[in-house]
Design a protein around this motif. Structure first.
Motif, PDB file in Angstrom:
ATOM      1  N   VAL A   1       6.585  11.613  11.801  1.00 12.85           N
ATOM      2  CA  VAL A   1       8.004  11.457  11.464  1.00 12.85           C
ATOM      3  C   VAL A   1       8.255  10.083  10.853  1.00 12.85           C
ATOM      4  O   VAL A   1       8.937   9.948   9.821  1.00 12.85           O
ATOM      5  N   ILE A   2       7.706   9.036  11.470  1.00 15.84           N
ATOM      6  CA  ILE A   2       7.897   7.672  10.963  1.00 15.84           C
ATOM      7  C   ILE A   2       7.245   7.514   9.596  1.00 15.84           C
ATOM      8  O   ILE A   2       7.837   6.935   8.664  1.00 15.84           O
ATOM      9  N   ALA A   3       6.022   8.025   9.449  1.00 14.26           N
ATOM     10  CA  ALA A   3       5.304   7.900   8.177  1.00 14.26           C
ATOM     11  C   ALA A   3       6.033   8.633   7.054  1.00 14.26           C
ATOM     12  O   ALA A   3       6.127   8.127   5.928  1.00 14.26           O
ATOM     13  N   LYS A   4       6.574   9.814   7.342  1.00 14.11           N
ATOM     14  CA  LYS A   4       7.297  10.572   6.321  1.00 14.11           C
ATOM     15  C   LYS A   4       8.540   9.819   5.835  1.00 14.11           C
ATOM     16  O   LYS A   4       8.856   9.819   4.642  1.00 14.11           O
ATOM     17  N   GLU A   5       9.242   9.182   6.758  1.00 16.77           N
ATOM     18  CA  GLU A   5      10.421   8.400   6.373  1.00 16.77           C
ATOM     19  C   GLU A   5      10.028   7.252   5.444  1.00 16.77           C
ATOM     20  O   GLU A   5      10.711   6.977   4.443  1.00 16.77           O
ATOM     21  N   CYS A   6       8.917   6.592   5.781  1.00 16.66           N
ATOM     22  CA  CYS A   6       8.451   5.468   4.956  1.00 16.66           C
ATOM     23  C   CYS A   6       7.994   5.953   3.578  1.00 16.66           C
ATOM     24  O   CYS A   6       8.277   5.314   2.563  1.00 16.66           O
ATOM     25  N   ILE A   7       7.300   7.084   3.534  1.00 12.64           N
ATOM     26  CA  ILE A   7       6.846   7.633   2.252  1.00 12.64           C
ATOM     27  C   ILE A   7       8.042   8.003   1.380  1.00 12.64           C
ATOM     28  O   ILE A   7       8.057   7.724   0.174  1.00 12.64           O
ATOM     29  N   LYS A   8       9.049   8.607   1.988  1.00 16.23           N
ATOM     30  CA  LYS A   8      10.263   8.983   1.245  1.00 16.23           C
ATOM     31  C   LYS A   8      10.916   7.746   0.620  1.00 16.23           C
ATOM     32  O   LYS A   8      11.290   7.745  -0.565  1.00 16.23           O
ATOM     33  N   HIS A   9      11.036   6.681   1.401  1.00 16.18           N
ATOM     34  CA  HIS A   9      11.632   5.447   0.887  1.00 16.18           C
ATOM     35  C   HIS A   9      10.782   4.869  -0.245  1.00 16.18           C
ATOM     36  O   HIS A   9      11.314   4.387  -1.264  1.00 16.18           O
ATOM     37  N   HIS A  10       9.462   4.913  -0.088  1.00 19.26           N
ATOM     38  CA  HIS A  10       8.567   4.384  -1.121  1.00 19.26           C
ATOM     39  C   HIS A  10       8.687   5.184  -2.415  1.00 19.26           C
ATOM     40  O   HIS A  10       8.646   4.598  -3.509  1.00 19.26           O
ATOM     41  N   LYS A  11       8.813   6.496  -2.304  1.00 16.05           N
ATOM     42  CA  LYS A  11       8.967   7.316  -3.512  1.00 16.05           C
ATOM     43  C   LYS A  11      10.250   6.955  -4.258  1.00 16.05           C
ATOM     44  O   LYS A  11      10.280   6.940  -5.496  1.00 16.05           O
ATOM     45  N   GLU A  12      11.303   6.657  -3.520  1.00 15.31           N
ATOM     46  CA  GLU A  12      12.595   6.352  -4.132  1.00 15.31           C
ATOM     47  C   GLU A  12      12.617   4.968  -4.782  1.00 15.31           C
ATOM     48  O   GLU A  12      13.408   4.723  -5.695  1.00 15.31           O
ATOM     49  N   THR A  13      11.767   4.062  -4.300  1.00 15.34           N
ATOM     50  CA  THR A  13      11.806   2.669  -4.775  1.00 15.34           C
ATOM     51  C   THR A  13      10.521   2.250  -5.476  1.00 15.34           C
ATOM     52  O   THR A  13      10.299   1.064  -5.713  1.00 15.34           O
ATOM     53  N   LEU A  14       9.672   3.191  -5.820  1.00 15.83           N
ATOM     54  CA  LEU A  14       8.347   2.882  -6.389  1.00 15.83           C
ATOM     55  C   LEU A  14       8.454   2.224  -7.763  1.00 15.83           C
ATOM     56  O   LEU A  14       9.169   2.705  -8.648  1.00 15.83           O
ATOM     57  N   ASP A  15       7.731   1.125  -7.941  1.00 13.99           N
ATOM     58  CA  ASP A  15       7.539   0.505  -9.250  1.00 13.99           C
ATOM     59  C   ASP A  15       6.043   0.578  -9.554  1.00 13.99           C
ATOM     60  O   ASP A  15       5.254  -0.199  -8.986  1.00 13.99           O
ATOM     61  N   PRO A  16       5.621   1.488 -10.445  1.00 11.83           N
ATOM     62  CA  PRO A  16       4.186   1.666 -10.712  1.00 11.83           C
ATOM     63  C   PRO A  16       3.489   0.397 -11.188  1.00 11.83           C
ATOM     64  O   PRO A  16       2.265   0.274 -11.055  1.00 11.83           O
ATOM     65  N   ASN A  17       4.246  -0.538 -11.719  1.00  9.69           N
ATOM     66  CA  ASN A  17       3.643  -1.776 -12.223  1.00  9.69           C
ATOM     67  C   ASN A  17       3.514  -2.860 -11.155  1.00  9.69           C
ATOM     68  O   ASN A  17       2.936  -3.920 -11.423  1.00  9.69           O
ATOM     69  N   CYS A  18       4.055  -2.582  -9.972  1.00 14.53           N
ATOM     70  CA  CYS A  18       4.038  -3.604  -8.920  1.00 14.53           C
ATOM     71  C   CYS A  18       3.893  -2.948  -7.543  1.00 14.53           C
ATOM     72  O   CYS A  18       4.847  -2.891  -6.765  1.00 14.53           O
ATOM     73  N   PRO A  19       2.705  -2.431  -7.237  1.00 14.09           N
ATOM     74  CA  PRO A  19       2.513  -1.775  -5.933  1.00 14.09           C
ATOM     75  C   PRO A  19       2.625  -2.773  -4.785  1.00 14.09           C
ATOM     76  O   PRO A  19       2.091  -3.880  -4.848  1.00 14.09           O
ATOM     77  N   ARG A  20       3.347  -2.379  -3.742  1.00 15.81           N
ATOM     78  CA  ARG A  20       3.615  -3.264  -2.614  1.00 15.81           C
ATOM     79  C   ARG A  20       2.612  -3.116  -1.479  1.00 15.81           C
ATOM     80  O   ARG A  20       2.431  -4.040  -0.680  1.00 15.81           O
ATOM     81  N   ASP A  21       1.971  -1.941  -1.391  1.00 21.31           N
ATOM     82  CA  ASP A  21       1.170  -1.654  -0.205  1.00 21.31           C
ATOM     83  C   ASP A  21       0.318  -0.413  -0.444  1.00 21.31           C
ATOM     84  O   ASP A  21       0.270   0.120  -1.556  1.00 21.31           O
ATOM     85  N   TYR A  22      -0.326   0.053   0.620  1.00 28.15           N
ATOM     86  CA  TYR A  22      -1.220   1.208   0.540  1.00 28.15           C
ATOM     87  C   TYR A  22      -0.469   2.453   0.068  1.00 28.15           C
ATOM     88  O   TYR A  22      -0.969   3.211  -0.776  1.00 28.15           O
ATOM     89  N   ILE A  23       0.727   2.678   0.585  1.00 31.84           N
ATOM     90  CA  ILE A  23       1.488   3.876   0.211  1.00 31.84           C
ATOM     91  C   ILE A  23       1.793   3.873  -1.281  1.00 31.84           C
ATOM     92  O   ILE A  23       1.624   4.887  -1.970  1.00 31.84           O
TER      93      ILE A  23
END
Length: 492
Positions: free
Chosen positions: A246-268
Motif C-alpha cells: 500500500v505504501i509503495a503504491k502510493e509512492c509510485i503513484k506520486h512519482h508517476k505524476e511528478t516524473l522528470d525523465p531528465n532528472c531522476p530522483r531515486d530508484y523508482i
C-alpha cells in the motif's frame, strides 16, 4: 453392495499400496543423490529437524553425513551443502550451475516471480543488473551515501540521548535508522521517525522476519498448500506484505505524476524511465517495480538492524572488547566529528570486531535456496536440473578449518600477527557468487559507520549480569534472532 468390513479392507489396502508406492519413489530418488537420513512419506525428514532451531539440526546431520547430504524438507528432496570447501565449489567454481533460485514459499507465494531476488532467467539478470547500476548511481559505495548514513546516525544518536539512560529496547531505534537509509535511495527521501508509514514498514519487515525464523516459517516452506488452509501466525505474513505494498503504491503513484525523465530522483524514477522507453524491456512493468521495492526494503532493513541489535548485545557481554573499540575510535576519530569510511583502514581492531560480530551472529544461517540450472555432476553425483540446494552458510562462518575458535567470539579471527585486518574467503555472511547480496557494500558501510558512531557517543550497559546474557538465538530459520533485551544507553 459392499459391507463395512469390505470397505475398511479396501481402504486399508489402498493406504498400504500408497505408502509402498511412496517408499519406492523415495528410494528411487535417494539412490541418485548423496546419502542422508531416511525420509517418511509426506513428512520427509521432519522428525530429524527441529523447526525452532534448524541450525542445530543441520549441524548434527553434518556431523553424521559430511559436507553434502540429502534432506527432505517436507515431501521433496534437496541437497544441503556445508562447510567452506563444499560451498565454494558450488558458488564459485560451478557458479553458473548453482545460479538459479530455488522455491522459497514464504516469499515466492507473494512475489510470484516478479521481483529480483526470487526470479530466474533473463528477468532476474536484467533486474539485478539494473538494481546494481542504480544503487551505484545513487551513491552505494560512494561519499554521497556515506553522508546519508552519517546524517541518519546523528538522528539515531539524538533519539538514544533522549532515553536519558533508562532501560530501552533498541529494536525500533535501529530499524528506523536502517530503513531510512534504503528508503532514501528507493523513495528519494527519508521518513520522519514519527511517520506512521515508517512505523508500518519496520513493523511489517520485523514481524515477517520473526515469523519466517520460527517454526511457522519452516513449516510454511515445507507445506505451503496445507499451511495456507490452517490458522496460525504464518497467516499474518501476507497482511504484512500488503502493508508495504500500500505504501509503495502510493509512492509510485506520486512519482508517476511528478516524473522528470531528465532528472531522476531515486530508484523508482529510474525504473519508471525504463518503462517509458520507446522499446521497453519486458522486465520493466508495474508489478516488477512493486516487488523489487519489497526486496530492497526487506533486504536493506532487517539483516543490518538485527546485526546491530545482536552486536550491541555481544558488546555488553564482552565490555572489554567495546572498551578497546572506543579507545581506537578516540585515537582516530576523536569526539568532534563523525566517523567516516576513510577511518576504517586506521581502525583494524574495530573493523575486525565488526567482522567478528557478523561471523558470530550469523544473522542469515541458511542462504536463500538455489537450484541447479542444468543437469550436472557435483562431487560424483549426477544432479538433474532443478535440484533444490540449501547452502548452510552458518557452517562456513563456523568452519574449524578456517577459524581457530569457531564457536567463540574473538575479534582476532580477523587480525594478523601485526594487528592488521586479515581477510578470509570463508567470511560469507552475504553469501557468494552470482547471487551475492545486492546491498553488501551498503550494509558494510552502514555497520561500520553506525557501530563506530554509537560507541563514540555511548556506552551500553545491560540491565542483567553479563553472565546472564545468552548468545544463542531465540529463533533460527530464515534468520537467527537474538534474545530480547533492555539496556541503558549512557552518554560518554
Amino acid at each position: 453392495m459392499m459391507d463395512g468390513f469390505s470397505a475398511a479392507a479396501l481402504l486399508t489396502f489402498l493406504c498400504i499400496s500408497y505408502i509402498i508406492m511412496c517408499f519406492v519413489k523415495i528410494f528411487k530418488e535417494k539412490s541418485k543423490l548423496p546419502p542422508g537420513p531416511t525420509p517418511l512419506p509426506f513428512i520427509g525428514n521432519l522428525l530429524q529437524i527441529d523447526t525452532n532451531n534448524i541450525v542445530k539440526s543441520l549441524n548434527k546431520l553434518q556431523d553424521k553425513y559430511g559436507p553434502v547430504f540429502t534432506l527432505y524438507f517436507g515431501p521433496n528432496p534437496g541437497l544441503v551443502l556445508c562447510g567452506y570447501k563444499a560451498i565454494k565449489e558450488a558458488l564459485i567454481d560451478q557458479a553458473d550451475e548453482f545460479s538459479e533460485r530455488g522455491d522459497y514459499p514464504v516469499f515466492l507465494n507473494y512475489y510470484n516471480n516478479h521481483d529480483i531476488a526470487f526470479s530466474n532467467g533473463e528477468h532476474w539478470k536484467t533486474l539485478r543488473r539494473f538494481a546494481l547500476t542504480t544503487l551505484r548511481n545513487f551513491g552505494m559505495g560512494k561519499r554521497s551515501i556515506e553522508e546519508r548514513i552519517q546524517e541518519e546516525a546523528s538522528f539515531l544518536i539524538d533519539e538514544l540521548t533522549n532515553t536519558k539512560g533508562s532501560p530501552s529496547d533498541l529494536t525500533k531505534y535501529f530499524s528506523r535508522t536502517v530503513a531510512n537509509v534504503i528508503s532514501s535511495i528507493i523513495f528519494g527521501s527519508r521518513f520522519d521517525y514519527r511517520d506512521e508509514r515508517l512505523k508500518k514498514i519496520i513493523d511489517s519487515v520485523y514481524n515477517n522476519f520473526r515469523i519466517m525464523s520460527s517454526m511457522w516459517g519452516a513449516l510454511y516452506n515445507m507445506y505451503p498448500g496445507l499451511m495456507d488452509r490452517l490458522p496460525g501466525p504464518h497467516c499474518q505474513m501476507r497482511r504484512n506484505f500488503e502493508d508495504i505494498t500500500v505504501i509503495a503504491k502510493e509512492c509510485i503513484k506520486h512519482h508517476k505524476e511528478t516524473l522528470d525523465p531528465n532528472c531522476p530522483r531515486d530508484y523508482i524514477d529510474c525504473f519508471l524511465i525504463k518503462m517509458k522507453e520507446d522499446i521497453p524491456d519486458p522486465a520493466f512493468y508495474d508489478e516488477a517495480l512493486l516487488m523489487s521495492i519489497h526486496n530492497l526494503i526487506f533486504g536493506g532493513t532487517e539483516t543490518v538492524s538485527t546485526t546491530l541489535r545482536y552486536g550491541t548485545l555481544m558488546l555488553m557481554k564482552y565490555p572489554e572488547v567495546a572498551a578497546r573499540m572506543q579507545e581506537e575510535i578516540e585515537q582516530v576519530v576523536g569526539r568532534d566529528r563523525s566517523p567516516c569510511m576513510e577511518d576504517r583502514i586506521k581502525m583494524p581492531y574495530t573493523d575486525a570486531t565488526i567482522h567478528e560480530i557478523m561471523r558470530f551472529c550469523d544473522v542469515l544461517p541458511l542462504s536463500l535456496p538455489r537450484c541447479t540450472s542444468r543437469d550436472m555432476l557435483y562431487k560424483g553425483y549426477k544432479l538433474p536440473k532443478g535440484t533444490h540446494v540449501s547452502l548452510f552458510l552458518s557452517s562456513v562462518l563456523h568452519d574449524a578449518t578456517r577459524f581457530e575458535e569457531p564457536l567463540n567470539f574473538n575479534p582476532h579471527h580477523f587480525l594478523d600477527e601485526s594487528g592488521r585486518l586479515k581477510r578470509d574467503d570463508a567470511f560469507m555472511p552475504f553469501s557468494a557468487g552470482k547471487r551475492i547480496c545486492l546491498g553488501e557494500t551498503l550494509a558494510r558501510m552502514e555497520l561500520f559507520i553506525l557501530f563506530t558512531s554509537l560507541l563514540q557517543n555511548f556506552t551500553f550497559k545491560p540491565v542483567i549480569a553479563k553472565e546472564e546474557i545468552k548468545m544463542e538465538p531465540t529463533g533460527s530459520g530464515l534468520g537467527n534472532m537474538p534474545m530480547e533485551y533492555l539496556c541503558c544507553v549512557t552518554p560518554r
